[in-house]
Design an enzyme around this catalytic site. Structure first.
Site, PDB file in Angstrom:
ATOM      1  CD1 TRP A   1      86.245  44.567 -19.934  1.00 54.53           C
ATOM      2  CD2 TRP A   1      85.413  45.483 -18.078  1.00 54.53           C
ATOM      3  NE1 TRP A   1      84.909  44.272 -19.894  1.00 54.53           N
ATOM      4  CE2 TRP A   1      84.373  44.822 -18.769  1.00 54.53           C
ATOM      5  CE3 TRP A   1      85.131  46.138 -16.891  1.00 54.53           C
ATOM      6  CZ2 TRP A   1      83.070  44.796 -18.294  1.00 54.53           C
ATOM      7  CZ3 TRP A   1      83.826  46.112 -16.414  1.00 54.53           C
ATOM      8  CH2 TRP A   1      82.817  45.446 -17.106  1.00 54.53           C
TER       9      TRP A   1
ATOM     10  CE1 TYR B   1      80.627  44.653 -27.662  1.00 56.54           C
ATOM     11  CE2 TYR B   1      82.525  46.081 -27.829  1.00 56.54           C
ATOM     12  CZ  TYR B   1      81.983  44.855 -27.539  1.00 56.54           C
ATOM     13  OH  TYR B   1      82.795  43.840 -27.132  1.00 56.54           O
TER      14      TYR B   1
ATOM     15  CE1 TYR C   1      80.549  38.741 -19.364  1.00 59.66           C
ATOM     16  CE2 TYR C   1      78.278  38.965 -20.077  1.00 59.66           C
ATOM     17  CZ  TYR C   1      79.631  39.129 -20.308  1.00 59.66           C
ATOM     18  OH  TYR C   1      80.055  39.681 -21.489  1.00 59.66           O
TER      19      TYR C   1
ATOM     20  CG  HIS D   1      78.517  43.316 -18.867  1.00 55.88           C
ATOM     21  ND1 HIS D   1      79.092  42.219 -18.264  1.00 55.88           N
ATOM     22  CD2 HIS D   1      79.313  43.651 -19.915  1.00 55.88           C
ATOM     23  CE1 HIS D   1      80.182  41.904 -18.939  1.00 55.88           C
ATOM     24  NE2 HIS D   1      80.347  42.755 -19.938  1.00 55.88           N
TER      25      HIS D   1
END
Length: 112
Positions: free
Chosen positions: A76, A40, A17, A21
């Protein structure tokens, strides 16, 4: 408007994960920005996989609709679905548990 949310990343997939990113694909970054979300950030608790997200937006319903209609965001989210616990087939960007605001320093300083 400030929005905070929580998701649960599968503990066995934490490393992967993090890797997807770092960095996020440019077209996905552009879709997020085009939706109106800004500032964000995602924060990951490495001990149990709790993921905390935060962003600011003028119109969250419009931002949600923009991302829901985006082919880039849909692709995505389909790729990301396997990382999360208990989404029940929903997209993470649409099903994340929203968190209630209980304190904001600037707001309280302004009203004091």
């Amino acid at each position: 408007m400030r929005v905070a949310f929580r998701l649960q990343v599968r503990p066995e997939l934490l490393d992967e994960y993090r890797a997807v990113h770092s960095p996020v694909r440019r077209e996905m970054l552009e879709a997020i920005a085009a939706s109106g979300r800004r500032n964000y950030s995602l924060f990951l608790d490495e001990t149990d996989g709790t993921l905390f997200g935060y962003y600011e937006v003028d119109d969250d319903d419009a931002a949600q609709a923009s991302l829901a209609a985006s082919e880039v965001a849909s692709q995505w989210e389909a790729e990301m679905a396997r990382f999360f616990v208990t989404l029940d087939g929903d997209r993470a960007d649409q099903a994340a548990r929203r968190l209630a605001a209980v304190f904001n320093l600037e707001e309280q300083l302004r009203s004091a």
